[in-house]
Design a protein around this motif. Sequence first.
Motif, PDB file in Angstrom:
ATOM      1  N   UNK A 141     -22.490 -38.870  27.810  1.00 56.86           N
ATOM      2  CA  UNK A 141     -23.139 -38.438  29.048  1.00 56.86           C
ATOM      3  C   UNK A 141     -22.714 -37.010  29.365  1.00 56.86           C
ATOM      4  N   UNK A 142     -21.437 -36.713  29.233  1.00 61.02           N
ATOM      5  CA  UNK A 142     -20.924 -35.378  29.489  1.00 61.02           C
ATOM      6  C   UNK A 142     -21.606 -34.350  28.588  1.00 61.02           C
ATOM      7  N   UNK A 143     -21.743 -34.684  27.313  1.00 57.58           N
ATOM      8  CA  UNK A 143     -22.398 -33.761  26.377  1.00 57.58           C
ATOM      9  C   UNK A 143     -23.838 -33.481  26.788  1.00 57.58           C
TER      10      UNK A 143
ATOM     11  N   UNK B 238     -25.084 -29.714  22.025  1.00 58.09           N
ATOM     12  CA  UNK B 238     -26.098 -30.116  21.050  1.00 58.09           C
ATOM     13  C   UNK B 238     -25.643 -31.168  20.040  1.00 58.09           C
ATOM     14  N   UNK B 239     -24.511 -31.818  20.258  1.00 61.03           N
ATOM     15  CA  UNK B 239     -24.031 -32.840  19.320  1.00 61.03           C
ATOM     16  C   UNK B 239     -24.602 -34.221  19.613  1.00 61.03           C
ATOM     17  N   UNK B 240     -25.731 -34.296  20.304  1.00 58.87           N
ATOM     18  CA  UNK B 240     -26.324 -35.579  20.692  1.00 58.87           C
ATOM     19  C   UNK B 240     -27.700 -35.676  20.056  1.00 58.87           C
ATOM     20  N   UNK B 241     -27.984 -36.817  19.450  1.00 63.89           N
ATOM     21  CA  UNK B 241     -29.303 -36.992  18.826  1.00 63.89           C
ATOM     22  C   UNK B 241     -30.387 -36.985  19.900  1.00 63.89           C
ATOM     23  N   UNK B 242     -31.596 -36.575  19.530  1.00 62.56           N
ATOM     24  CA  UNK B 242     -32.692 -36.529  20.504  1.00 62.56           C
ATOM     25  C   UNK B 242     -32.960 -37.883  21.180  1.00 62.56           C
ATOM     26  N   UNK B 243     -32.868 -38.967  20.426  1.00 59.31           N
ATOM     27  CA  UNK B 243     -33.094 -40.290  21.006  1.00 59.31           C
ATOM     28  C   UNK B 243     -32.052 -40.668  22.042  1.00 59.31           C
ATOM     29  N   UNK B 244     -30.797 -40.417  21.715  1.00 56.48           N
ATOM     30  CA  UNK B 244     -29.706 -40.712  22.647  1.00 56.48           C
ATOM     31  C   UNK B 244     -29.813 -39.828  23.871  1.00 56.48           C
ATOM     32  N   UNK B 245     -30.135 -38.550  23.656  1.00 56.11           N
ATOM     33  CA  UNK B 245     -30.297 -37.624  24.776  1.00 56.11           C
ATOM     34  C   UNK B 245     -31.359 -38.147  25.739  1.00 56.11           C
ATOM     35  N   UNK B 246     -32.465 -38.651  25.204  1.00 58.73           N
ATOM     36  CA  UNK B 246     -33.548 -39.150  26.048  1.00 58.73           C
ATOM     37  C   UNK B 246     -33.110 -40.375  26.847  1.00 58.73           C
ATOM     38  N   UNK B 247     -32.375 -41.276  26.205  1.00 58.60           N
ATOM     39  CA  UNK B 247     -31.885 -42.473  26.895  1.00 58.60           C
ATOM     40  C   UNK B 247     -30.967 -42.081  28.051  1.00 58.60           C
ATOM     41  N   UNK B 248     -30.089 -41.118  27.803  1.00 58.51           N
ATOM     42  CA  UNK B 248     -29.163 -40.665  28.846  1.00 58.51           C
ATOM     43  C   UNK B 248     -29.927 -39.961  29.963  1.00 58.51           C
TER      44      UNK B 248
ATOM     45  N   UNK C 249     -32.983 -40.417  30.855  1.00 58.70           N
ATOM     46  CA  UNK C 249     -33.707 -41.445  31.610  1.00 58.70           C
ATOM     47  C   UNK C 249     -32.782 -42.145  32.605  1.00 58.70           C
ATOM     48  N   UNK C 250     -31.559 -42.468  32.160  1.00 60.44           N
ATOM     49  CA  UNK C 250     -30.591 -43.123  33.041  1.00 60.44           C
ATOM     50  C   UNK C 250     -30.181 -42.190  34.184  1.00 60.44           C
ATOM     51  N   UNK C 251     -30.019 -40.911  33.884  1.00 65.86           N
ATOM     52  CA  UNK C 251     -29.678 -39.922  34.908  1.00 65.86           C
ATOM     53  C   UNK C 251     -30.754 -39.912  35.993  1.00 65.86           C
ATOM     54  N   UNK C 252     -32.005 -39.865  35.572  1.00 68.55           N
ATOM     55  CA  UNK C 252     -33.108 -39.853  36.540  1.00 68.55           C
ATOM     56  C   UNK C 252     -33.190 -41.163  37.329  1.00 68.55           C
ATOM     57  N   UNK C 253     -33.082 -42.276  36.625  1.00 66.14           N
ATOM     58  CA  UNK C 253     -33.190 -43.590  37.259  1.00 66.14           C
ATOM     59  C   UNK C 253     -32.104 -43.808  38.309  1.00 66.14           C
ATOM     60  N   UNK C 254     -30.898 -43.323  38.001  1.00 66.07           N
ATOM     61  CA  UNK C 254     -29.765 -43.531  38.908  1.00 66.07           C
ATOM     62  C   UNK C 254     -29.602 -42.398  39.919  1.00 66.07           C
TER      63      UNK C 254
END
Length: 57
Positions: free
Chosen positions: A15-17, A23-33, A35-40
Amino acid sequence: MKDVAAAAGVSIKTVSRVVNGEDQVSPGTRQVVEDAVLRLGYVRNEHAAALRRTVDR
């Protein structure tokens, strides 16, 4: 960040990254995070970030 990490199923470091734009986060993981940021409604605490940068020096 703990709540975002739990909702996204990732570590707090991931989440911090994402939040810090690293940029050490895959595009899919970045999107999931993101989405969670927006939802919460997570908002980065700029005062805490600034304090952390000051202490780390």
